[in-house]
Design an enzyme around this catalytic site. Sequence first.
Site, short mmCIF file in Angstrom:
data_model
loop_
_atom_site.label_atom_id
_atom_site.label_comp_id
_atom_site.label_asym_id
_atom_site.label_seq_id
_atom_site.Cartn_x
_atom_site.Cartn_y
_atom_site.Cartn_z
CB THR A 152 48.59 -31.20 6.57
OG1 THR A 152 47.94 -32.30 7.22
CG2 THR A 152 48.60 -29.99 7.50
CB CYS A 202 21.85 -10.06 -13.33
SG CYS A 202 20.13 -10.55 -13.41
CG ASP A 216 -18.17 13.83 -2.63
OD1 ASP A 216 -18.55 13.72 -3.79
OD2 ASP A 216 -18.08 12.87 -1.85
CD GLU A 253 -35.59 -6.57 0.28
OE1 GLU A 253 -34.54 -7.23 0.12
OE2 GLU A 253 -36.13 -5.92 -0.62
CG ASP A 257 -16.53 10.51 1.07
OD1 ASP A 257 -16.10 10.99 0.01
OD2 ASP A 257 -17.40 9.63 1.11
CG ASP A 305 -14.35 13.20 -2.98
OD1 ASP A 305 -14.90 13.01 -4.07
OD2 ASP A 305 -14.91 13.02 -1.90
#
Length: 1494
Positions: A14, A284, A1039, A1076, A1295, A1299
């Site tokens: 106010t 924008c 395959d 190995e 598989d 493919d």
Amino acid sequence: MEAKSIVIGVEGMTCHSCVQTIEQHVGKMNGIHNIKVSLEDKNAVIIYDSELQTPATLQEAIYDMGFDATLSDSNPQPVLPDTIFLTIPTQSVLTSKQICNSLLQNKGIVDVKMSSDQKTAVVTFISSVINGKQIIQMVPGVDLNISAPEVTPGTCEDSTWSQASSVVLRLKVEGMTCHSCTSTIEGRIGKLQGIQRIKVSLDNQEAVVVYQPHLITAEEIRHQIEAAGFTASFKKQPRPLKLSAIDLERLRYPQSKGSETALKEILNTNDTKTIVFRIDGMHCSSCVLNIQSTISALPSVTSIVVSLEKKSAIINYNPNLISIDVLRRAIEAVSPETFKVSLPDEYENVALFPTLASPLKSPHPALKDASQPLTQVAVINIEGMTCNSCVQSIEGVISQKAGVKSIHVSLSNRNGTIEYDPLQTCPEDLRSSIEDMGFDASISGNDAIAQPPPEVQLESHRTEPPSKVSPTHLARQETKTISKCYVQVTGMTCASCVANIERNLRREDGIHSILVALMAGKAEVRYNPAVIHPSAIAELIRELGFGATVMENCGEGDGILELVVRGMTCASCVHKIESTLMKTNGVLYCSVALATNKAHIKYDPEIIGPRDVIQVIKDLGFATSLVKKDRSASHLDHKQEIRQWKRSFVVSLVFCIPVMGLMIYMMVMDSQLADAHAHRNMSIEEMEALHSSMVLEYQLLPGLSVMNFLSFLLCVPVQMFGGWHFYIQAYKALKHKTANMDVLIVLATSIAFVYSFVILLVAMAEKAKVNPVTFFDTPPMLFVFISLGRWLEHVAKGKTSEALARLISLQATEATIVTLGPDNVLLSEEQVDVELVQRGDVVKVIPGGKFPVDGRVIEGHSMVDESLITGEAMPVTKKPGNTVIAGSINQNGSLLISATHVGADTTLSQIVKLVEEAQTSKAPIQQFADKLSGYFVPSIVAVSVVTLFAWIIIGFVDFEIVEKYFLGYNKSISAAEVIIRFAFQASITVLCIACPCSLGLATPTAVMVGTGVGAQNGILIKGGEPLEMAHKVKVVVFDKTGTITHGTPEVTQVKFLVEGNQLPHNKMLAIVGTAESNSEHPLGVAITKYCKKELDSETLGTCTDFQVVPGCGISCKVTNIEALLYRKNKMVEENNIKNATLVKIEENTDESVQPALIIDAELPTTLTSHKYSVLIGNREWMTRNGLLVKSEVDKAMTEHERRGRTAVLAAVDGVLCGLIAIADTVKPEAELAVYTLKSMGLEVVLMTGDNSKTARSIASQVGITKVFAEVLPSHKVAKVKQLQDEGKRVAMVGDGINDSPALAMANVGIAIGTGTDVAIEAADVVLIKDDLMDVVASIDLSRKTVKRIRINFVFALIYNLIGVPIAAGVFLPIGLVLQPWMGSAAMAASSVSVVLSSLLLKMYQKPSAEKLEFRARGQMRHKSPSEISVHIGIDETGTGSPKLSLMDRIINYSRASINSLFSDKRSVNSIVLNEPDKHSLLVGDFGEDDDTAL
């Protein structure tokens, strides 16, 4: 910390006292930099710290003061802070910490950071709240520091240095075969210190590495790639790094000390100018923000206002520091670099290049000196460009290269102008990059012009995002700006694809997290939009070899929750719940209905979960629970329909029995009368006399007999209640201008009823003495048979959906959620509904329990039965890190899993969805049936009408025909009535017997049963089309890798080259296996695996000095194998003793066992560890290390190589002691599968990317005679197309990794693999088990199903084709006549027989391998090389098949047959002599391959 600005609307103020109250109250709050309240505008503009406050808390604070507060814009705008550098004097009274604290207590200061030497403070502040002078006054003794760069230490400064000192290295990498190789190299090299970025290209077989030469050398990078098992070489020798002390100093401090005073002067003078630019290309507010933030960061710009509407920018700048042209170029350089900047007309005549004036005229010579440029320009002449597309591709590729600031290519001048950083790249590098793209490039004479404007260089450093930022700063930034997108990913086949995508994307800048759902084929990515865009994310996935598209406005990310809320009394309760939930972070939408007590809530599962939402409502004092979902798959069991038709049948039957009773009674009476009157027709008088004497023919009213009255009473309820459903369906059908089965039934019954009713009324009106003959018995009997047929049909349909219902019932209903403390200690656990499990929850699964969701094991070991989902009978071991599938059953151990996919995203839900889609998709035959039904009904109505009129005409023309063949004729009835009655009976019978239902049921029931049976046998068929297409297949293309073979190398044979007394075989295996064990190469892994298996040991010896030379072999030292062999021998001895006691061997053998035990007992004390020097590799490696390879060994190696294996030599302590043959072994069932397919009349082809030698060898073992070798993945599609163009239907078995395009192209794509393979988008059929016999089974099932569909059509059509003419009275001359009720019975029978015929498919048994093996015994044989035609690459012609003369052909043919004869004899002999192992790869003569010493 990030400052943001928000505008809050304030109602209820106010006077100015209100304004002051709000400003004081809010201003005191923690984290508020500034607040400005306007009484006129009724709002408050607040600048706050987004880490301490949110718009909601500020709104609430004003609300609590008694004002109404509304957020006019829910998105707060970021406030761009300014930075100032303060020098702290060495003799300062305050410590650096005290200075920081005192500064941070002031409003407007966002952040204070100290440099590592504690001499400089970097203060980030908001210029609208506080300025530099005020800051300097706050801390006594500090001074404005100008020498430091205008960047935050530890962030951009470091990045400038790191970027400037990085070098681009290009390497040629050979030996890569798939995307797994590229990710291995990227993963390995990317981890090394000093590597900034690496990109490996499989197509170009090259690696581009950006590295810091002061941390790592090019040679080291090459070595690391070679250590991964690939061959690497430099495309161009890297230049050694030469940086002088001055260069290093300049990199550290781009502005020299000399400019300090000059800059101070400039900063103090307020000599600023304003300019207006026109900017085109803004779309924008994000463009506006981008330009504002980038340009305002320039030290020479005091303010900038950009307007999107006016396409303008008003810039307040210091002309002493920056020129108009540099400003213009700076704006154009703002990302995405598409803005076009021009000056309005009044500025056109302004000199645009003041900074190009000579240094003497420059007002600040010191400044000119300060920023010696770090950019240079090269002009490269480019030949071979033809159009703008060439220009764009060159600009696109070169602009991505490290160090390139900008590039402009001119098609007309045939050159490119490139602005670059000389410390990161050089003209020669750029020239070779352009040449690599296929153009001719040469460096122009006027190369490397230094760029005069210093500001451009400064700007370019500004706009380029820093590559390395301090982690804390980044983390803080990311949490604020995380976005989420969904990407549809195709071509994923198994869990390793998921891992590959997740691993590679996590490494990319700007990607926060990624979660890939295999079954849904969807990736959920959380990313920083400032760094990366969804389209770029999709592109990254595509680079990995998968298909990827961004899913637009995908709302699937939102969770939806339906709750029942109890305890609400009025609208205020509703408001209370809604407002509280909407304030809760993560809740997107909420709606509560008081009337139904239900709440519908949408939430973001990333932020909040269903349990949290329920807790919020409970905390408000209301009881809440989930709306119970129907998990019983009731929509599949047809219960409701079964109930409805059963009721309809019972109602009709109750009324039908009396009608049938009356009818039979009348028939008996009629026949007795006929006998009594000796087959002559009665007169009307006799008839009247008779009627009055019969009970049922007694007239209640004139013209209305007891019989007709009772029939009418019994018919009305059936017509109303029994036929209610038919009337509704018929009305709906006619409304949509279609005619279905129900229309026919309604027509038949209504006509019969109305005709009878009208005849009765006429008779009553005429007060007829003789009762008319009515058809009131027709509707009840029709409805009885039809409802019985429908009832049985739905019962059968319910049975066909059993497989799917069983899948749905696998879902667990509850889950046990646990809370874990530190070290995974269980703190609490609670049982919740499975719908309440949130992603990331830790779920406990006890032995015997079902997994409620998909997840990853975090603790515990167990065996899990996944047979219900994958069809694999053997339980699977699960340990931490393994993934588990919802619906599978935990067997023995308790597991803790972390939920990764919940609700509709689980594998099980996706399988269910897939099967549901398959069962609803229509087979082409079915579409034909549907079309047929559309024409069927109208044509039957037409036939019925024709029948009616035909008989009326025939009757009036030649009454004798009707009189002769109409059974119930007697003279008492008028001729017209007889004719009409007969015509009506015939036409109604036509309507009754015609049944399109059975036509409609023929296909779907068989498809449903077929797909269901397939699913039970581990064959998922995606719909009716592939099921129907599979039987037409003429060629099956396999395959090789992973389909015919296992896909992983295995040791097939070991030849020992030294005597056992020199080096025992066990010892050699132990040494080789240990050597190995450090290798990552697939061949090394195969050798280690074989040795461990042979020695029956999980651990081997110790390996040191391990060195690898890619393409050659390894060398190392091996120790500690004696203990291993000692343990092994001890076990053997123990077994011997056990066996000896079992068999009760004589004394002397016992004695012979004894000494060995004594020796063993002494061994441990004398166990000394010997060090062996080991070499393993190819011939070249042995020769290089001075070992001679004998000719017979060389011959053996050549023989192995001819058969497509890899032969490896092993030497211990300088002696060649073993030859190891390694190959990708054929699956044991492959040969039988190929033989069976051939015996089914199919052509079998092998297609592989491997070399022709290996392909030929594999083909000969499995019995395939046509081979396409060295075919690239993209060419596989062309090959399939080629076969299709020859008019053959092709099934492709793969598989899936490379493919998938061929699988999609083939008429039927069959994907093979583990249970998760259901996700293969491209395939039509998915074999859940990795078993080639299922290929046979799927084609066999298709043939059986199609056969069944055809039988069904025969059933359906026979009824109609034979029934309709009989009903129409065509066969009247031979005495064949049908009553309407007989017609409806026949019609019901046709539907039921079709469904029962389909159900017979349930008996289908998969062809068992044992039976097929028995049948093929003695007929399967390995093919000789001469029988196999190998086609290389994409060309069609086989190798070595030139045009031959007739003589040549005859010679070749006879030679081939002799060869095949010999090879037959040889293979038969060898099988008799020593039956080889099924897995064995050995071909031809097995004798020479024995493990014997040479």
